[in-house]
Write a protein that holds these residues in place. Structure first.
Motif, short mmCIF file in Angstrom:
data_model
loop_
_atom_site.label_atom_id
_atom_site.label_comp_id
_atom_site.label_asym_id
_atom_site.label_seq_id
_atom_site.Cartn_x
_atom_site.Cartn_y
_atom_site.Cartn_z
N MET A 1 0.84 -1.16 0.00
CA MET A 1 0.00 0.00 0.00
C MET A 1 0.90 1.25 0.00
SD MET A 1 -2.90 1.44 2.67
CE MET A 1 -2.80 0.07 3.70
N VAL A 2 0.55 2.25 -0.79
CA VAL A 2 1.30 3.50 -0.86
C VAL A 2 0.55 4.57 -0.08
CG1 VAL A 2 2.18 5.28 -2.41
CG2 VAL A 2 2.29 2.90 -3.10
N LEU A 3 1.28 5.28 0.79
CA LEU A 3 0.69 6.35 1.58
C LEU A 3 1.73 7.40 1.89
CD1 LEU A 3 0.93 5.53 5.16
CD2 LEU A 3 0.47 3.56 3.78
N PRO A 4 1.29 8.59 2.36
CA PRO A 4 2.25 9.64 2.70
C PRO A 4 3.11 9.23 3.90
CG PRO A 4 0.05 10.56 2.48
CD PRO A 4 -0.09 9.07 2.47
N LEU A 5 4.35 9.65 3.89
CA LEU A 5 5.28 9.34 4.98
C LEU A 5 4.74 9.80 6.32
CD1 LEU A 5 8.08 8.27 5.79
CD2 LEU A 5 8.99 10.54 5.28
N SER A 6 3.98 10.87 6.34
CA SER A 6 3.44 11.41 7.59
C SER A 6 2.46 10.46 8.28
CB SER A 6 2.74 12.75 7.33
OG SER A 6 1.67 12.57 6.43
N GLN A 7 1.99 9.45 7.58
CA GLN A 7 0.99 8.55 8.15
C GLN A 7 1.55 7.24 8.68
OE1 GLN A 7 -2.35 7.99 5.55
NE2 GLN A 7 -2.65 10.18 5.27
N ILE A 8 2.86 7.06 8.65
CA ILE A 8 3.41 5.80 9.17
C ILE A 8 3.58 5.89 10.68
CG2 ILE A 8 4.53 5.24 6.99
CD1 ILE A 8 7.21 5.85 8.38
N ASP A 9 3.51 4.77 11.33
CA ASP A 9 3.64 4.70 12.78
C ASP A 9 5.11 4.70 13.19
OD1 ASP A 9 0.86 4.50 13.15
OD2 ASP A 9 0.94 2.32 12.88
N GLN A 65 5.17 18.38 8.84
CA GLN A 65 4.13 17.51 8.29
C GLN A 65 3.86 17.85 6.83
OE1 GLN A 65 0.44 17.32 10.42
NE2 GLN A 65 -0.40 15.81 9.04
N GLN A 66 3.92 19.12 6.47
CA GLN A 66 3.69 19.53 5.08
C GLN A 66 4.65 18.81 4.13
OE1 GLN A 66 4.29 23.72 4.46
NE2 GLN A 66 4.28 23.53 2.24
N ASN A 67 5.92 18.71 4.53
CA ASN A 67 6.90 18.03 3.67
C ASN A 67 6.75 16.52 3.69
OD1 ASN A 67 8.87 20.57 4.93
ND2 ASN A 67 8.39 20.46 2.75
N SER A 68 6.46 15.95 4.85
CA SER A 68 6.31 14.50 4.91
C SER A 68 5.02 14.03 4.23
CB SER A 68 6.39 13.99 6.35
OG SER A 68 5.40 14.57 7.16
N ASN A 69 4.06 14.94 4.05
CA ASN A 69 2.85 14.62 3.28
C ASN A 69 3.17 14.46 1.79
OD1 ASN A 69 0.99 14.57 5.37
ND2 ASN A 69 0.46 16.71 5.15
N GLU A 70 4.27 15.02 1.33
CA GLU A 70 4.64 15.01 -0.08
C GLU A 70 5.58 13.86 -0.45
OE1 GLU A 70 6.26 18.95 -0.37
OE2 GLU A 70 4.29 19.85 -0.55
N ILE A 71 5.96 13.05 0.53
CA ILE A 71 6.81 11.89 0.30
C ILE A 71 5.92 10.65 0.40
CG2 ILE A 71 8.80 10.56 1.10
CD1 ILE A 71 9.82 13.20 2.38
N PHE A 72 5.82 9.91 -0.69
CA PHE A 72 4.97 8.72 -0.69
C PHE A 72 5.82 7.48 -0.53
CE2 PHE A 72 2.37 12.01 -2.36
CZ PHE A 72 1.11 11.73 -1.87
N VAL A 73 5.35 6.59 0.35
CA VAL A 73 6.11 5.40 0.71
C VAL A 73 5.25 4.16 0.55
CG1 VAL A 73 7.61 6.64 2.31
CG2 VAL A 73 5.50 5.63 3.15
N GLU A 74 5.95 3.02 0.44
CA GLU A 74 5.30 1.73 0.32
C GLU A 74 5.53 0.95 1.60
OE1 GLU A 74 5.16 -1.19 -3.36
OE2 GLU A 74 7.16 -1.03 -2.49
N THR A 75 4.46 0.42 2.15
CA THR A 75 4.58 -0.33 3.41
C THR A 75 4.90 -1.78 3.15
OG1 THR A 75 2.21 -0.77 3.44
CG2 THR A 75 2.98 1.17 4.62
#
Length: 75
Positions: A1-9, A65-75
């Motif tokens: 799943m791909v999501l913004p970096l700001s949303q990882i635990d 958070q603004q910048n980490s919202n723009e980095i998309f990561v794969e879990t």
């Protein structure tokens, strides 16, 4: 799943997929180590909506958070 970096635990390891920032910020983030296929983990969170610290290339990098919202990561 791909999501913004700001949303990882905290403690979760993910891989960068792409950066959706403007050219100048994308270059800066790339220089810091946020490039495709690079492993990143969140190591510290601040206040909700505030800064978070990430471990990338054996360095701790704090991002808004603004910048980490723009980095998309794969879990």
């Amino acid at each position: 799943m791909v999501l913004p970096l700001s949303q990882i635990d905290v403690g979760k390891k993910v891989k960068v997929v792409w950066i959706a920032s403007e050219a100048g910020m994308a270059t800066r983030l790339s220089d810091l180590g946020f490039i495709p296929d690079e492993e990143v983990s969140c190591i510290l969170t601040g206040q909700p909506g505030g800064m978070r610290a990430y471990l990338v290339r054996n360095a701790v990098i704090a991002l808004r958070q603004q910048n980490s919202n723009e980095i998309f990561v794969e879990t």
